[in-house]
Enzyme design. Structure first.
Site, mmCIF file in Angstrom:
data_model
loop_
_atom_site.group_PDB
_atom_site.id
_atom_site.type_symbol
_atom_site.label_atom_id
_atom_site.label_comp_id
_atom_site.label_asym_id
_atom_site.label_seq_id
_atom_site.Cartn_x
_atom_site.Cartn_y
_atom_site.Cartn_z
ATOM 1 N N PHE A 82 -4.717 -13.852 20.737
ATOM 2 C CA PHE A 82 -3.543 -13.660 21.563
ATOM 3 C C PHE A 82 -3.557 -13.885 23.110
ATOM 4 O O PHE A 82 -4.249 -13.822 23.795
ATOM 5 C CB PHE A 82 -3.079 -12.242 21.716
ATOM 6 C CG PHE A 82 -1.947 -11.688 22.105
ATOM 7 C CD1 PHE A 82 -0.643 -11.641 21.801
ATOM 8 C CD2 PHE A 82 -2.020 -11.441 23.438
ATOM 9 C CE1 PHE A 82 0.462 -11.384 22.520
ATOM 10 C CE2 PHE A 82 -0.910 -10.701 24.152
ATOM 11 C CZ PHE A 82 0.178 -10.800 23.743
ATOM 12 N N ASP B 244 -2.980 -1.528 -4.760
ATOM 13 C CA ASP B 244 -3.013 -2.074 -6.078
ATOM 14 C C ASP B 244 -3.974 -1.103 -7.206
ATOM 15 O O ASP B 244 -4.170 -1.663 -8.150
ATOM 16 C CB ASP B 244 -3.647 -3.615 -6.018
ATOM 17 C CG ASP B 244 -2.265 -4.382 -5.689
ATOM 18 O OD1 ASP B 244 -1.325 -3.988 -5.918
ATOM 19 O OD2 ASP B 244 -2.549 -5.532 -5.386
ATOM 20 N N GLU C 104 3.428 10.850 -26.392
ATOM 21 C CA GLU C 104 3.427 10.296 -24.943
ATOM 22 C C GLU C 104 4.902 10.048 -24.363
ATOM 23 O O GLU C 104 4.999 10.623 -23.355
ATOM 24 C CB GLU C 104 2.897 9.032 -24.951
ATOM 25 C CG GLU C 104 1.179 9.280 -25.104
ATOM 26 C CD GLU C 104 0.517 7.862 -25.322
ATOM 27 O OE1 GLU C 104 -0.744 7.991 -24.801
ATOM 28 O OE2 GLU C 104 0.997 7.021 -25.754
ATOM 29 N N CYS D 103 5.165 -3.961 0.365
ATOM 30 C CA CYS D 103 3.767 -4.127 -0.278
ATOM 31 C C CYS D 103 3.107 -5.409 0.453
ATOM 32 O O CYS D 103 3.800 -6.089 0.577
ATOM 33 C CB CYS D 103 4.127 -4.216 -1.859
ATOM 34 S SG CYS D 103 3.010 -4.741 -2.863
ATOM 35 N N ASP E 130 8.826 -7.693 -11.723
ATOM 36 C CA ASP E 130 7.938 -8.208 -10.650
ATOM 37 C C ASP E 130 7.754 -9.598 -10.968
ATOM 38 O O ASP E 130 8.455 -10.212 -11.356
ATOM 39 C CB ASP E 130 6.451 -7.351 -10.824
ATOM 40 C CG ASP E 130 5.727 -6.983 -9.722
ATOM 41 O OD1 ASP E 130 5.162 -7.913 -9.239
ATOM 42 O OD2 ASP E 130 6.017 -5.815 -8.978
ATOM 43 N N ASP F 99 2.369 0.491 7.692
ATOM 44 C CA ASP F 99 2.503 0.950 8.940
ATOM 45 C C ASP F 99 4.128 1.574 9.217
ATOM 46 O O ASP F 99 4.874 1.173 8.454
ATOM 47 C CB ASP F 99 2.305 -0.296 9.841
ATOM 48 C CG ASP F 99 3.125 -1.205 9.592
ATOM 49 O OD1 ASP F 99 4.403 -1.298 10.068
ATOM 50 O OD2 ASP F 99 2.720 -2.412 9.070
ATOM 51 N N MET G 53 3.435 -9.351 -0.152
ATOM 52 C CA MET G 53 2.741 -10.289 0.834
ATOM 53 C C MET G 53 1.038 -10.248 0.569
ATOM 54 O O MET G 53 0.466 -9.148 0.683
ATOM 55 C CB MET G 53 2.713 -9.666 2.398
ATOM 56 C CG MET G 53 2.289 -10.580 3.634
ATOM 57 S SD MET G 53 1.222 -9.906 4.516
ATOM 58 C CE MET G 53 0.959 -10.861 5.780
HETATM 59 C C1 DGJ Z 1 0.432 -7.587 -5.482
HETATM 60 C C2 DGJ Z 1 1.228 -6.219 -5.789
HETATM 61 O O1 DGJ Z 1 0.577 -5.058 -5.210
HETATM 62 C C3 DGJ Z 1 1.297 -5.916 -7.230
HETATM 63 O O2 DGJ Z 1 1.976 -4.645 -7.453
HETATM 64 C C4 DGJ Z 1 2.055 -6.876 -7.810
HETATM 65 O O3 DGJ Z 1 3.417 -6.975 -7.142
HETATM 66 C C5 DGJ Z 1 1.425 -8.527 -7.269
HETATM 67 N N1 DGJ Z 1 1.276 -8.394 -6.226
HETATM 68 C C6 DGJ Z 1 2.155 -9.513 -8.080
HETATM 69 O O4 DGJ Z 1 1.705 -10.600 -7.618
#
Ligand code: DGJ
Length: 733
Positions: free
Chosen positions: A281, A549, A615, A527, A367, A535, A480
Site C-alpha cells: 500500500f 461453503d 422428508e 459471497c 446459481d 465484513d 468472488m
Molecule cells: C462459491 C459459493 O460460495 C458457492 O455457494 C457457489 O455459488 C459457487 N461459488 C459457484 O461457483
C-alpha cells in the site's frame, strides 16, 4: 448528548449509555488518550499519568531538561511517526525531501450533530438524531500534513466510530505508506485477545489467548477480508465470560487487505492499531489532496461478551445495513448450487423449482452456470449473457414460470472476475489485474478485473444493469472466488501502483452503490467462496452474506458461533443441504440441519426432487416454524450457551425476545454415548419473575428457575440429534 469539551482541563469526553471515552489536549498539543471503559463522570483522569524518565524513551525537544514526557510512553489518540514513539505507529509517510516523519499537534476541534460520512466507503449512519460527531484537527508544523480524526458517538448502542483523514496542506507531494483507521491505547488491564481465524470452508474460528509482550498481527494481504482472518478482534479481561467482565471490540468497516496490530509495551500498556494493510500500500497525496481511511467501529461492555455482541448486532442491523431488506422479512430460498452445480438445463431447473414451491419455498436462486460457456469453473466468467444450450429460450420464460409457481427468482453472478477462456478476456485482456511480462496467479483458474478502472466498472454496470432491467430478478448472489494478486493497473503511473489494491475495493463499492441505487428492491447476498468477504462494509450493500461453503450442520455450528461475536444472525446465510454432506460426507438428520440453518437467513441447497414424502413433510414444518420464529430469531437477543471450540458433547445457543416474552433454545448432540450424562442448560434473557411453558408441554416453569437452576434435556440417541424448544411466557396458573 454524547460529546463534551471541558475548556479548563482541555478535556474531550465521549459518552454512550454505559461507556465513556476521554482524551486530553496535553501540553505541546499532543492529543492524549486517557480512558475508554465503563461510564464515569467527566473527571479529568490525567492524574493517572505519572511521568518518569524511562531510559531510552526520550522526551520531546521542548522537555529536554525534564526528560519525562515521551511520545514513547504517552497514550495517544493517533501517533506521529519517526519522531520518537517506538511502538506501532498509526502512520508512515515519505515527505518530498525524503524524510519519513510526521509530528501531529493539536490545532482545533468541532462538535457536530449527526454522523460524518466517508467519501466512497460505507460507514455507520445515523437514522435521525441518534449520533454526534467530533472532529479533532492536528497538523505537522513542517510539512503541513493535516490529520483530522473523526469520532462518531452512537449513544444508545454503546458504540464509538473512528476514522482519519489526511490532507496535504503543504506545497509538495507526500506519500502515505501507512494510514491506520484506529489507534487505541489502553494503559491498564490484563487482556486476552480474541480473534477470528480460519480457512476456506472453516471461517471465523475463535482463538483466545493472553497478550504476550510482543506485537501480534492479525491481517489479510489477499485484497479481500479473507476466510483466514476477519477484520474484527476483541480485547477482554482474562476472567471475562459471556455474562461478566470487561471487553472491547474493534471492527473495521472494510473489504480489502487489513491489519490489526496489538502491542503490549515495556510499561504493560496495550496499543491497538487497525486499518488498511500497509503491505503493497502507498498513496501519493498531492498538495491539496485528501485521503480518508475506512471506519472502525468500537464498542465496550463491562458486562461480558454477550452484551458486546449485542452492541455490534444492533449497530450492524440498524446503522450499517441499508435498503429495503435490512429489516424486512427475507424470503426462504432454495439455491441450485449443490443440487446441480453447473450441470442443468431449463427443464431440470423448473423441476426443482416446482418441488420447492410445493414445500413453501419463496425464492428460487439459480446459481453458477447459467451464462456464457460455463460447463465447469474454468470458463465463461465475464460473459454475462445467457447460455442458450442450457436455457434455450433465455432467462425470461424460466423466471416467468417460477414466478407463476409463486416464487421470486434470484441469480448468481461474479462480476469482479473474468476467465481467460471468455469473450470478455479475449476482447480486453488488459482489463484483468496482471503485471506486464509476468504470468499471474490463477485462483480457481480465473483473474480479477481491474475494478480500480472507471471504464471497466462502467462496462460491468452497463451489462449488469441491462440484465437486471430486462429480467424480473429479485435477488442477486454476488460472488468472488479468488484472492487478489498481481496487483497492477495499466492506467496508473508507476508511482501510484501502491494505490491499486485500495482503489479496487473503492471500485467494488462504487459498482455496488450504482447497482443497488438503481435497483433498490433487489435483495443482494454477498459471497466470496462462502464467507471470504464477511465484513461490515459489505453489509451496507447486502444485508446477508453466505457464511461458508461448508454446509455441514455440525461444522456450521462452530462457524456460526465464531461469526456471532461480531455479526448478527440476520446477516448469516445458512442452508439445509443434502446428507451425506457434499463437503464432509457426514450424515446428519434433516431435523438437525434445519435447526442449524434456522440460526441464519435460512434456506435450502439440495435437490428436493430426491426427498421422500416424510422428508418433504419435515421441510414444510421447518419452513412454517422458521416463519413463526422469524422475528424472535432475527431480531431477538442471541445467546451463546456453550463454546463449540471446546468440542463438547453437545452445543447450545438461544434466542430471547427483548421483552422476555418468548425464547427459542437449540441444542445439538455432537457425541452420542450410552448411559450418557444429562445435558443441563441455563436459559438466558428471560423475565426472572415470569412464568413460562415450553410449547407442547404442560409443566409450568418460573423464569428464575430456568435461568439459574436450568433445564435438563431427556437423553437422545442416534447420530447428531438436535432439539429446538420454544418457550412462551404465560400468566401464572
Ligand atoms: C462459491 C459459493 O460460495 C458457492 O455457494 C457457489 O455459488 C459457487 N461459488 C459457484 O461457483
Amino acid at each position: 448528548m454524547g460529546i463534551n469539551y471541558h475548556e479548563a482541563e482541555r478535556l474531550l469526553t465521549l459518552e454512550t449509555r454505559s461507556t465513556a471515552y476521554q482524551m486530553k489536549i496535553a501540553p505541546m498539543g499532543i492529543l492524549c488518550h486517557q480512558y475508554y471503559g465503563r461510564r464515569i463522570r467527566a473527571t479529568d483522569l490525567s492524574y493517572l499519568d505519572r511521568y518518569y524518565d524511562r531510559g531510552f524513551s526520550g522526551p520531546l525537544y521542548e522537555y529536554r531538561r525534564d526528560r519525562t514526557p515521551s511520545l514513547d510512553t504517552l497514550p495517544q489518540e493517533y501517533t506521529s511517526c519517526g519522531v520518537g514513539d517506538y511502538r506501532i505507529n498509526s502512520i508512515d509517510v515519505i515527505n518530498a525531501d525524503g524524510s519519513q516523519c510526521a509530528d501531529f499537534r493539536y490545532v482545533g476541534h468541532e462538535i457536530r450533530a449527526g454522523k460524518y460520512a466517508i467519501p466512497g466507503m460505507p460507514s455507520v449512519y445515523d437514522n435521525g438524531g441518534e449520533m454526534e460527531t467530533l472532529i479533532v484537527t492536528l497538523q505537522d508544523p513542517v510539512t503541513r500534513l493535516t490529520l483530522r480524526l473523526y469520532y462518531g458517538v452512537l449513544y444508545e448502542r454503546d458504540v464509538i466510530t473512528r476514522c482519519a483523514e489526511l490532507i496535504n496542506e503543504g506545497t509538495e507531494p507526500i506519500v502515505l505508506n501507512k494510514a491506520a483507521s484506529l489507534c487505541l491505547d489502553l494503559p491498564c488491564g490484563d487482556w486476552d485477545l480474541m480473534h477470528f481465524y480460519g480457512r476456506h470452508c472453516l471461517e471465523r474460528q475463535v482463538e483466545r489467548s493472553p497478550l504476550p509482550h510482543s506485537i501480534q498481527t492479525i491481517s489479510s494481504t489477499r485484497g479481500m477480508t479473507s476466510h483466514h482472518h476477519n477484520c474484527f478482534a476483541i480485547l477482554c479481561d482474562h476472567q471475562a465470560t459471556e455474562d461478566d467482565g470487561a471487553c472491547c471490540g474493534m471492527m473495521l468497516v472494510y473489504s480489502g487487505s487489513h491489519k490489526i496490530e496489538i502491542e503490549q509495551d515495556q510499561m504493560e500498556s496495550v496499543r491497538v492499531v487497525m486499518g488498511i494493510h500497509d503491505q503493497q500500500f502507498s498513496w501519493r497525496l498531492e498538495a491539496g489532496a485528501s485521503f480518508f481511511t475506512p471506519e472502525c467501529i468500537l464498542s465496550y461492555s463491562a458486562d461480558g461478551l454477550a452484551q458486546l455482541s449485542h452492541n455490534f448486532h444492533d449497530t450492524l442491523r440498524h446503522n450499517v445495513c441499508r435498503g429495503r431488506w435490512k429489516l424486512e422479512r427475507r424470503p426462504v430460498l432454495i439455491n441450485s448450487w449443490e443440487a446441480t452445480y453447473c450441470d442443468f438445463d431449463d427443464q431440470k431447473i423448473l423441476r426443482i423449482a416446482r418441488q420447492a414451491a410445493a414445500l413453501g419455498v419463496e425464492l428460487f436462486v439459480l446459481d453458477d452456470g447459467w451464462f456464457g460457456v460455463r460447463d465447469d469453473d474454468n470458463q465463461g466468467l465475464g460473459d454475462w449473457y445467457v447460455n442458450r444450450r442450457k436455457l434455450p429460450d433465455g432467462l425470461a420464460p424460466v423466471i416467468r414460470q417460477i414466478n407463476e409457481m409463486g416464487m421470486k427468482f434470484g441469480l448468481w453472478m461474479e462480476p469482479e472476475m473474468v476467465s481467460e477462456d471468455s469473450d470478455l478476456y479475449r476482447a480486453h485482456p488488459d482489463w484483468a489485474l496482471t503485471v506486464p511480462g509476468r504470468k499471474p496467479m490463477m485462483g480457481r483458474n480465473q483473474l480479477a478485473l481491474d475494478l480500480s478502472r472507471q471504464d471497466v466498472r462502467d462496462y460491468l454496470y452497463g451489462v449488469l444493469s441491462d440484465l437486471l432491467r430486462e429480467n424480473h430478478i429479485e435477488y442477486i448472489k454476488w460472488d468472488m472466488n479468488r484472492c487478489i494478486s498481481d496487483v497492477f493497473s495499466r492506467l496508473l503511473p508507476s508511482g501510484r501502483q501502491g494505490e491499486v489494491g485500495h482503489r479496487y475495493v473503492l471500485g467494488v463499492y462504487d459498482l455496488l452503490e450504482r447497482l443497488t441505487g438503481e435497483f433498490p428492491d433487489i435483495l443482494v447476498e454477498n459471497c466470496a467462496g462462502g464467507g471470504g468477504r464477511f465484513d461490515a462494509a459489505m453489509l451496507a450493500f447486502s444485508p446477508q452474506i453466505w457464511c461458508s461453503d461448508d454446509t455441514d450442520a455440525v461444522e456450521r455450528v462452530r462457524i456460526q458461533y465464531g461469526t456471532s461475536f461480531g455479526y448478527p444472525v440476520s446477516t448469516m446465510g445458512s442452508h439445509v443441504s443434502a446428507s451425506p454432506n457434499h463437503q464432509t460426507g457426514r450424515t446428519t438428520p434433516l431435523h438437525t440441519r434445519g435447526i442449524v440453518a434456522m440460526s441464519g437467513t435460512f434456506g435450502y441447497e439440495l435437490d428436493p426432487t430426491t426427498l421422500t414424502e416424510a422428508e418433504r413433510e419435515e421441510v414444510r414444518r421447518q419452513i412454517a416454524d422458521f416463519k413463526r420464529y422469524y422475528w424472535l430469531i432475527q431480531d431477538g437477543r442471541y445467546y451463546r450457551l456453550t463454546d463449540p471450540m471446546k468440542r463438547n458433547d453437545f452445543d447450545a445457543w438461544q434466542f430471547a425476545a427483548r421483552d422476555g416474552s418468548e425464547a427459542l433454545l437449540n441444542l445439538i448432540v455432537n457425541r452420542t454415548q450410552a448411559n450418557a450424562q444429562q445435558f443441563r442448560i441455563r436459559w438466558k434473557g428471560l423475565d426472572p419473575d415470569g412464568f413460562y411453558r415450553i410449547e407442547g408441554e404442560d409443566t409450568l416453569f418460573t423464569g428464575d428457575a430456568l435461568m439459574y437452576g436450568g433445564y435438563a434435556f431427556p437423553l437422545m440417541s442416534g447420530d447428531y440429534p438436535a432439539v429446538q424448544l420454544h418457550l412462551v411466557r404465560v400468566e401464572e396458573a
